[in-house]
Design a protein around this motif. Sequence first.
Motif, PDB file in Angstrom:
ATOM      1  N   HIS A 178       0.934  -1.246  -0.011  1.00  0.00           N
ATOM      2  CA  HIS A 178      -0.161   0.485   0.467  1.00  0.00           C
ATOM      3  C   HIS A 178       0.543   1.674  -0.308  1.00  0.00           C
ATOM      4  O   HIS A 178       0.438   2.241  -0.414  1.00  0.00           O
ATOM      5  N   TYR A 179       2.059   1.439   0.262  1.00  0.00           N
ATOM      6  CA  TYR A 179       3.064   2.271   1.147  1.00  0.00           C
ATOM      7  C   TYR A 179       4.385   1.663   0.214  1.00  0.00           C
ATOM      8  O   TYR A 179       4.713   1.074   0.036  1.00  0.00           O
ATOM      9  N   TRP A 180       4.636   3.355  -0.592  1.00  0.00           N
ATOM     10  CA  TRP A 180       5.962   3.420  -1.116  1.00  0.00           C
ATOM     11  C   TRP A 180       6.889   4.203  -1.354  1.00  0.00           C
ATOM     12  O   TRP A 180       6.945   5.640  -1.020  1.00  0.00           O
ATOM     13  N   GLY A 181       8.460   4.064  -0.594  1.00  0.00           N
ATOM     14  CA  GLY A 181       9.221   5.389  -0.902  1.00  0.00           C
ATOM     15  C   GLY A 181       9.496   5.494  -2.594  1.00  0.00           C
ATOM     16  O   GLY A 181       8.741   4.904  -3.141  1.00  0.00           O
ATOM     17  N   ARG A 182      10.233   7.179  -2.521  1.00  0.00           N
ATOM     18  CA  ARG A 182      10.398   7.398  -3.400  1.00  0.00           C
ATOM     19  C   ARG A 182      11.351   6.446  -4.440  1.00  0.00           C
ATOM     20  O   ARG A 182      11.338   6.829  -6.184  1.00  0.00           O
ATOM     21  N   GLY A 183      12.215   6.058  -3.760  1.00  0.00           N
ATOM     22  CA  GLY A 183      12.714   5.428  -4.584  1.00  0.00           C
ATOM     23  C   GLY A 183      14.496   5.501  -4.519  1.00  0.00           C
ATOM     24  O   GLY A 183      14.799   6.904  -4.363  1.00  0.00           O
ATOM     25  N   THR A 184      15.555   4.653  -4.667  1.00  0.00           N
ATOM     26  CA  THR A 184      16.799   5.225  -4.282  1.00  0.00           C
ATOM     27  C   THR A 184      18.079   4.516  -5.512  1.00  0.00           C
ATOM     28  O   THR A 184      17.478   3.185  -5.683  1.00  0.00           O
ATOM     29  N   GLN A 185      19.173   5.426  -6.250  1.00  0.00           N
ATOM     30  CA  GLN A 185      19.341   4.246  -7.285  1.00  0.00           C
ATOM     31  C   GLN A 185      20.456   3.644  -7.108  1.00  0.00           C
ATOM     32  O   GLN A 185      21.099   4.501  -5.668  1.00  0.00           O
ATOM     33  N   VAL A 186      20.676   3.048  -7.290  1.00  0.00           N
ATOM     34  CA  VAL A 186      22.306   1.588  -7.281  1.00  0.00           C
ATOM     35  C   VAL A 186      22.090   1.083  -8.463  1.00  0.00           C
ATOM     36  O   VAL A 186      21.818   0.765  -9.203  1.00  0.00           O
ATOM     37  N   THR A 187      23.597   1.725  -9.263  1.00  0.00           N
ATOM     38  CA  THR A 187      24.146   1.250  -9.832  1.00  0.00           C
ATOM     39  C   THR A 187      25.664   0.475  -9.509  1.00  0.00           C
ATOM     40  O   THR A 187      26.779   0.847  -8.700  1.00  0.00           O
ATOM     41  N   VAL A 188      25.362  -1.184 -10.163  1.00  0.00           N
ATOM     42  CA  VAL A 188      26.627  -1.259  -9.911  1.00  0.00           C
ATOM     43  C   VAL A 188      27.800  -1.181 -11.100  1.00  0.00           C
ATOM     44  O   VAL A 188      27.325  -1.772 -12.635  1.00  0.00           O
ATOM     45  N   SER A 189      29.059  -1.457 -11.294  1.00  0.00           N
ATOM     46  CA  SER A 189      29.814  -0.729 -13.012  1.00  0.00           C
ATOM     47  C   SER A 189      30.781  -2.768 -12.579  1.00  0.00           C
ATOM     48  O   SER A 189      31.154  -3.052 -11.929  1.00  0.00           O
ATOM     49  N   SER A 190      30.835  -2.754 -13.895  1.00  0.00           N
ATOM     50  CA  SER A 190      31.687  -4.024 -14.339  1.00  0.00           C
ATOM     51  C   SER A 190      32.979  -3.792 -14.158  1.00  0.00           C
ATOM     52  O   SER A 190      33.711  -2.611 -14.431  1.00  0.00           O
TER      53      SER A 190
END
Length: 122
Positions: free
Chosen positions: A110-122
């Motif tokens: 029912h409830y959500w945050g706005r999100g956070t970016q996770v970036t994984v580089s090779s």
Amino acid sequence: QVQLAESGGGSVQAGGSLRLSCATSGRTVSSATMGWFRQAPGKEREFVAAIIWSGSRTYYADSVKGRFTISRDNAEATADLQMNSLKPEDTAVYYCAAGFRTSQAPNDYHYWGRGTQVTVSS
């Protein structure tokens, strides 16, 4: 009403670790299932992990099992996601969610945050 706010995202090289945290405020979610989902560009939002209200049961997507650990602290009203051995395919926006049904389906939360970016580089 419940407000969720994620933190801890960032950029890391493959094999590295990140810890995401979800802070809740407003109406208590101590009786709710807390979940983490992620969404990569051009893809649907997918389930990552969930933890029931007591913390005694956890659930993981097969793709993260053994690498990610979900936890919660009801006294602090937080839910964390420890991510180890990160892979480039883990790159996505990660969302915290709260619901009153233990489920892997986004629609059950029912409830959500706005999100956070996770970036994984090779």
